[in-house]
Write a protein that holds these residues in place. Structure first.
Motif, mmCIF file in Angstrom:
data_model
loop_
_atom_site.group_PDB
_atom_site.id
_atom_site.type_symbol
_atom_site.label_atom_id
_atom_site.label_comp_id
_atom_site.label_asym_id
_atom_site.label_seq_id
_atom_site.Cartn_x
_atom_site.Cartn_y
_atom_site.Cartn_z
ATOM 1 N N GLY A 133 0.844 -1.199 0.000
ATOM 2 C CA GLY A 133 0.000 0.000 0.000
ATOM 3 C C GLY A 133 0.874 1.240 0.000
ATOM 4 N N LEU A 134 0.270 2.377 -0.329
ATOM 5 C CA LEU A 134 1.081 3.587 -0.492
ATOM 6 C C LEU A 134 0.865 4.589 0.628
ATOM 7 N N GLU A 135 0.302 4.131 1.756
ATOM 8 C CA GLU A 135 -0.026 5.088 2.812
ATOM 9 C C GLU A 135 1.209 5.816 3.335
ATOM 10 N N LEU A 136 2.284 5.052 3.477
ATOM 11 C CA LEU A 136 3.517 5.635 4.010
ATOM 12 C C LEU A 136 4.106 6.645 3.027
ATOM 13 N N VAL A 137 4.166 6.212 1.749
ATOM 14 C CA VAL A 137 4.791 7.050 0.722
ATOM 15 C C VAL A 137 3.961 8.301 0.483
ATOM 16 N N ASN A 138 2.634 8.125 0.473
ATOM 17 C CA ASN A 138 1.737 9.240 0.182
ATOM 18 C C ASN A 138 1.437 10.085 1.418
ATOM 19 N N GLY A 139 2.207 9.865 2.487
ATOM 20 C CA GLY A 139 1.912 10.538 3.750
ATOM 21 C C GLY A 139 1.824 12.044 3.609
ATOM 22 N N GLU A 140 2.786 12.625 2.861
ATOM 23 C CA GLU A 140 2.790 14.071 2.687
ATOM 24 C C GLU A 140 1.837 14.518 1.597
ATOM 25 N N GLY A 141 1.341 13.561 0.845
ATOM 26 C CA GLY A 141 0.535 13.882 -0.340
ATOM 27 C C GLY A 141 1.154 13.235 -1.558
ATOM 28 N N ASN A 142 0.289 12.791 -2.457
ATOM 29 C CA ASN A 142 0.764 12.055 -3.629
ATOM 30 C C ASN A 142 1.617 12.930 -4.536
ATOM 31 N N VAL A 143 1.188 14.168 -4.764
ATOM 32 C CA VAL A 143 1.923 15.050 -5.666
ATOM 33 C C VAL A 143 3.313 15.321 -5.109
ATOM 34 N N GLN A 144 3.393 15.548 -3.794
ATOM 35 C CA GLN A 144 4.694 15.810 -3.177
ATOM 36 C C GLN A 144 5.611 14.607 -3.337
ATOM 37 N N ALA A 145 5.056 13.398 -3.142
ATOM 38 C CA ALA A 145 5.876 12.186 -3.252
ATOM 39 C C ALA A 145 6.394 12.026 -4.676
ATOM 40 N N ILE A 146 5.510 12.251 -5.660
ATOM 41 C CA ILE A 146 5.949 12.127 -7.050
ATOM 42 C C ILE A 146 7.006 13.170 -7.365
ATOM 43 N N ALA A 147 6.774 14.408 -6.943
ATOM 44 C CA ALA A 147 7.719 15.484 -7.236
ATOM 45 C C ALA A 147 9.091 15.187 -6.632
ATOM 46 N N THR A 149 10.516 12.322 -6.011
ATOM 47 C CA THR A 149 11.251 11.300 -6.753
ATOM 48 C C THR A 149 11.595 11.787 -8.164
ATOM 49 N N LEU A 150 10.644 12.512 -8.780
ATOM 50 C CA LEU A 150 10.861 12.955 -10.159
ATOM 51 C C LEU A 150 12.051 13.889 -10.255
ATOM 52 N N PHE A 151 12.194 14.787 -9.291
ATOM 53 C CA PHE A 151 13.248 15.789 -9.402
ATOM 54 C C PHE A 151 14.521 15.398 -8.673
ATOM 55 N N THR A 152 14.587 14.144 -8.172
ATOM 56 C CA THR A 152 15.869 13.682 -7.629
ATOM 57 C C THR A 152 16.391 12.505 -8.455
ATOM 58 N N ARG A 153 15.720 11.350 -8.323
ATOM 59 C CA ARG A 153 16.263 10.154 -8.965
ATOM 60 C C ARG A 153 16.015 10.158 -10.466
ATOM 61 N N SER B 54 5.832 1.557 -3.352
ATOM 62 C CA SER B 54 6.868 2.470 -3.840
ATOM 63 C C SER B 54 6.270 3.335 -4.934
ATOM 64 N N ILE B 55 6.722 4.574 -5.026
ATOM 65 C CA ILE B 55 6.102 5.527 -5.938
ATOM 66 C C ILE B 55 6.641 5.382 -7.369
ATOM 67 N N ASP B 56 7.687 4.559 -7.554
ATOM 68 C CA ASP B 56 8.360 4.506 -8.864
ATOM 69 C C ASP B 56 7.426 4.082 -9.988
ATOM 70 N N GLY B 57 6.513 3.145 -9.685
ATOM 71 C CA GLY B 57 5.587 2.682 -10.713
ATOM 72 C C GLY B 57 4.740 3.822 -11.255
ATOM 73 N N GLN B 58 4.303 4.705 -10.365
ATOM 74 C CA GLN B 58 3.508 5.845 -10.807
ATOM 75 C C GLN B 58 4.321 6.764 -11.699
ATOM 76 N N LEU B 59 5.624 6.881 -11.411
ATOM 77 C CA LEU B 59 6.472 7.728 -12.258
ATOM 78 C C LEU B 59 6.627 7.115 -13.643
ATOM 79 N N PHE B 60 6.770 5.788 -13.684
ATOM 80 C CA PHE B 60 6.867 5.135 -14.998
ATOM 81 C C PHE B 60 5.594 5.377 -15.792
ATOM 82 N N ALA B 61 4.451 5.258 -15.107
ATOM 83 C CA ALA B 61 3.177 5.506 -15.797
ATOM 84 C C ALA B 61 3.125 6.940 -16.304
ATOM 85 N N PHE B 62 3.642 7.863 -15.506
ATOM 86 C CA PHE B 62 3.675 9.266 -15.904
ATOM 87 C C PHE B 62 4.525 9.453 -17.159
ATOM 88 N N PHE B 63 5.706 8.820 -17.175
ATOM 89 C CA PHE B 63 6.569 8.927 -18.362
ATOM 90 C C PHE B 63 5.902 8.295 -19.578
#
Lengths: 260, 99
Positions: A133-147, A149-153, B54-63
């Motif tokens: 589940g994504l409760e831990l990752v989405n703790g701060e909010g889904n957009v924040q979590a995506i941002a 990861t997107l702008f680092t890794r 893990s959020i990586d799957g969502q990023l792949f979907a985004f790409f």
């Protein structure tokens, strides 16, 4: 505990209800895409599938992707598809004859085989641990979590994809551009050309409904010999299959004799 | 309900899309079926992201979505160009690269 959290490797009941209502609708409309004859209907059915997918993204704890799916796919991409369909014409339906003999039946059989293979593969696969589940990752909010990861890794992939977007936009412009080989014809030249060509009647095409006792746009005009003139009706109406038969409005013998 | 059901749905949609690419002759419908396949794989990505926490799957979907958008733009431009020269959007009529 929110509605999306996973208990004992199972989702909660509301999500199950959502899935079992929406999934058959999506599969049916995807199948409908293959069998309907007109491309416009295929596009509308595809839009149904895409909206269903957006709802499933949101149910799968990916609200950002769900919104992006609606904005990008049902908004932009489907709009583009419908726009191109209008450009190419509503009468661009499929020809039903097969170019390669037996292609359709072998394609159906092959796809059914691939489908069974994929599904049996999935049913045998095991993750080996409990669903997180994504409760831990989405703790701060889904957009924040995506941002984050997107702008680092994935920042390099992000840069590359921006280059791809620019290239695609330029490519589309180059492909759609048409170089004018001859100077544009003036109205006088066009008129002279039309008179010289005997295929197009100089006096213009007959209007719909002329001599047909009914002047609606879908009634072909009648020629002097009583036969309908197909050129009098718009091609778009003919492609939609909405032509009316002028014979239905013809006076019968009684009317002509004035007996009523 | 197990999360696997999403994966089954994704596999089904992918298969239907592949069948459409093989069966239909209109280039635009073929294109829409390719979109359906891309979308089905996105659903699998999102589901795997949730399974693994893990959020990586969502990023792949985004790409994938961005790449699909590029693909639609270029592909539809090609279809329009072919339609201009051949007055037809059928894949059978585009057998030769030159007229």
């Amino acid at each position: 505990m929110n509605l999306a959290s996973i208990v004992n490797n199972q989702t909660q009941t509301p999500e199950a209800v959502l899935f079992f209502i929406l999934a058959p609708v999506m599969v049916l409309s995807a199948l409908g895409m293959l069998v309907v004859k007109k491309a416009v209907h295929s596009a509308l059915l595809l839009a149904v599938v895409m909206i269903g997918l957006a709802i499933f993204y949101i149910a799968n704890e990916a609200p950002f992707l769900g919104i992006v799916q609606i904005v990008v796919y049902t908004g932009a991409v489907m709009m583009l598809f419908l726009f191109i369909l209008m450009l190419v014409g509503v009468d661009s339906s499929d020809s039903l004859e097969e170019t390669i003999k037996g292609q359709r039946i072998s394609a159906v059989l092959g796809s059914v085989g691939v489908g069974f293979l994929l599904i049996s593969l999935l049913s045998r696969a095991e993750l080996g641990r409990a669903y997180a589940g994504l409760e831990l990752v989405n703790g701060e909010g889904n957009v924040q979590a995506i941002a984050k990861t997107l702008f680092t890794r994935y920042v390099w992939a992000f840069e590359v994809i921006s280059a791809l977007l620019i290239t695609a936009a330029l490519g589309a412009m180059v492909l759609a551009h048409r170089e004018r080989l001859l100077p544009r014809k003036s109205q006088r030249e066009l008129a002279a050309e039309r008179v010289r060509q005997s295929a197009i009647p100089v006096a213009g095409l007959p209007g719909p409904g002329t001599y047909a006792l009914h002047n609606a746009v879908d009634i072909p005009a009648l020629l002097p010999d009583g036969s309908p003139a197909d050129s009098s009706v718009s091609k778009t109406i003919a492609a939609r299959g909405e032509l009316a038969n002028p014979n239905t409005f013809r006076m019968n013998e009684k009317n002509e004799a004035g007996e009523e | 309900m197990s999360l696997d059901n999403y994966l089954y749905l994704s596999a089904l949609l992918f298969t239907i899309g592949a069948a459409g690419v093989l069966i239909r002759r209109n280039a635009i419908v073929v294109f829409m079926c390719i979109e359906l396949m891309l979308n089905a794989s996105n659903l699998a990505f999102v589901t795997f992201a949730r399974m693994n926490g893990s959020i990586d799957g969502q990023l792949f979907a985004f790409f994938t979505m961005v790449v699909a958008a590029c693909e639609v733009v270029v592909g539809l431009a090609i279809i329009v160009t072919i339609y201009r020269s051949r007055r037809s959007a059928s894949v059978d009529d585009a057998r030769l690269l030159k007229l």
